[in-house]
Write a protein that holds these residues in place. Structure first.
Motif, PDB file in Angstrom:
ATOM      1  N   ASP A   1      -4.978   2.416  -2.449  1.00 22.97           N
ATOM      2  CA  ASP A   1      -4.814   1.205  -1.650  1.00 22.97           C
ATOM      3  C   ASP A   1      -5.540   0.038  -2.320  1.00 22.97           C
ATOM      4  O   ASP A   1      -6.763   0.071  -2.466  1.00 22.97           O
TER       5      ASP A   1
ATOM      6  N   THR B   1       0.829  -1.203   0.000  1.00 24.60           N
ATOM      7  CA  THR B   1       0.000   0.000   0.000  1.00 24.60           C
ATOM      8  C   THR B   1       0.865   1.255   0.000  1.00 24.60           C
ATOM      9  O   THR B   1       0.592   2.200  -0.746  1.00 24.60           O
TER      10      THR B   1
ATOM     11  N   ALA C   1      -8.293  -1.653  -0.016  1.00 23.33           N
ATOM     12  CA  ALA C   1      -9.321  -0.826   0.611  1.00 23.33           C
ATOM     13  C   ALA C   1     -10.650  -1.555   0.730  1.00 23.33           C
ATOM     14  O   ALA C   1     -11.290  -1.521   1.784  1.00 23.33           O
TER      15      ALA C   1
END
Length: 169
Positions: free
Chosen positions: A154, A144, A157
């Motif tokens: 990301d 990330t 996520a």
């Protein structure tokens, strides 16, 4: 030359990018180099590498996954590390069709998913793994951070927002 800068030879990245499938939608050599270099720098800014990234059709990906991992299906990325000292040496095999299918299923731009999987594979070449939850969390955090430094969101996520357990191949 900067006094604190590593010698050029130790930082050199010898990168071969092979396209053993249709190149449409695949990242350029320059993109792959940028992602690989960022991953090397994130772990050890003085480390160089000798890496081949090969984009393949599902049949080749399945054959390699079966022969080397005992799993008879094509997966997104396979990492074959050969050495980590003094430079990272290894091969990454990226199955373009699997990556494309996953990107669609996850609602991600194809470039983002390719970037993520090259970073992921490069970390494997440097000895990182996700065999247990602690290793997975550390590797995901590093991925990330690297992807954020490259301007990508990301990749985990959606998983972080979901109560379902993380699944790694």
């Amino acid at each position: 030359m900067n006094a604190g800068a590593p010698p050029a030879a130790s930082r050199r990245l010898n990168l071969s990018v092979q396209y053993a499938c249709n190149k449409d939608g695949l990242p350029s050599r320059e993109q792959v180099r940028r992602w690989a270099r960022a991953t090397l720098d994130a772990v050890d800014a003085q480390r160089g590498g000798q890496v081949t990234v090969r984009f393949v059709e599902p049949a080749e990906g399945q054959e390699l996954n079966r022969d080397y991992r005992g799993k008879d299906y094509a997966t997104n990325v396979l990492s074959f590390p050969y050495d980590t000292e003094p430079v990272v040496m290894g091969d990454l095999i990226v199955c373009a069709a699997v990556v494309a299918r996953e990107a669609v299923a996850q609602g991600k731009p194809l470039e983002h998913h390719h970037a993520h999987l090259v970073v992921h594979g490069m970390l494997h070449l440097q000895g990182f793994d996700h065999e247990d939850d602690d290793e997975a969390e550390a590797m995901e955090a590093l991925e990330t951070d690297i992807l954020a430094s490259l301007g990508y969101p990301d990749p985990y996520a959606a998983e972080k927002d979901s109560p379902a357990p993380r699944v790694h191949d």
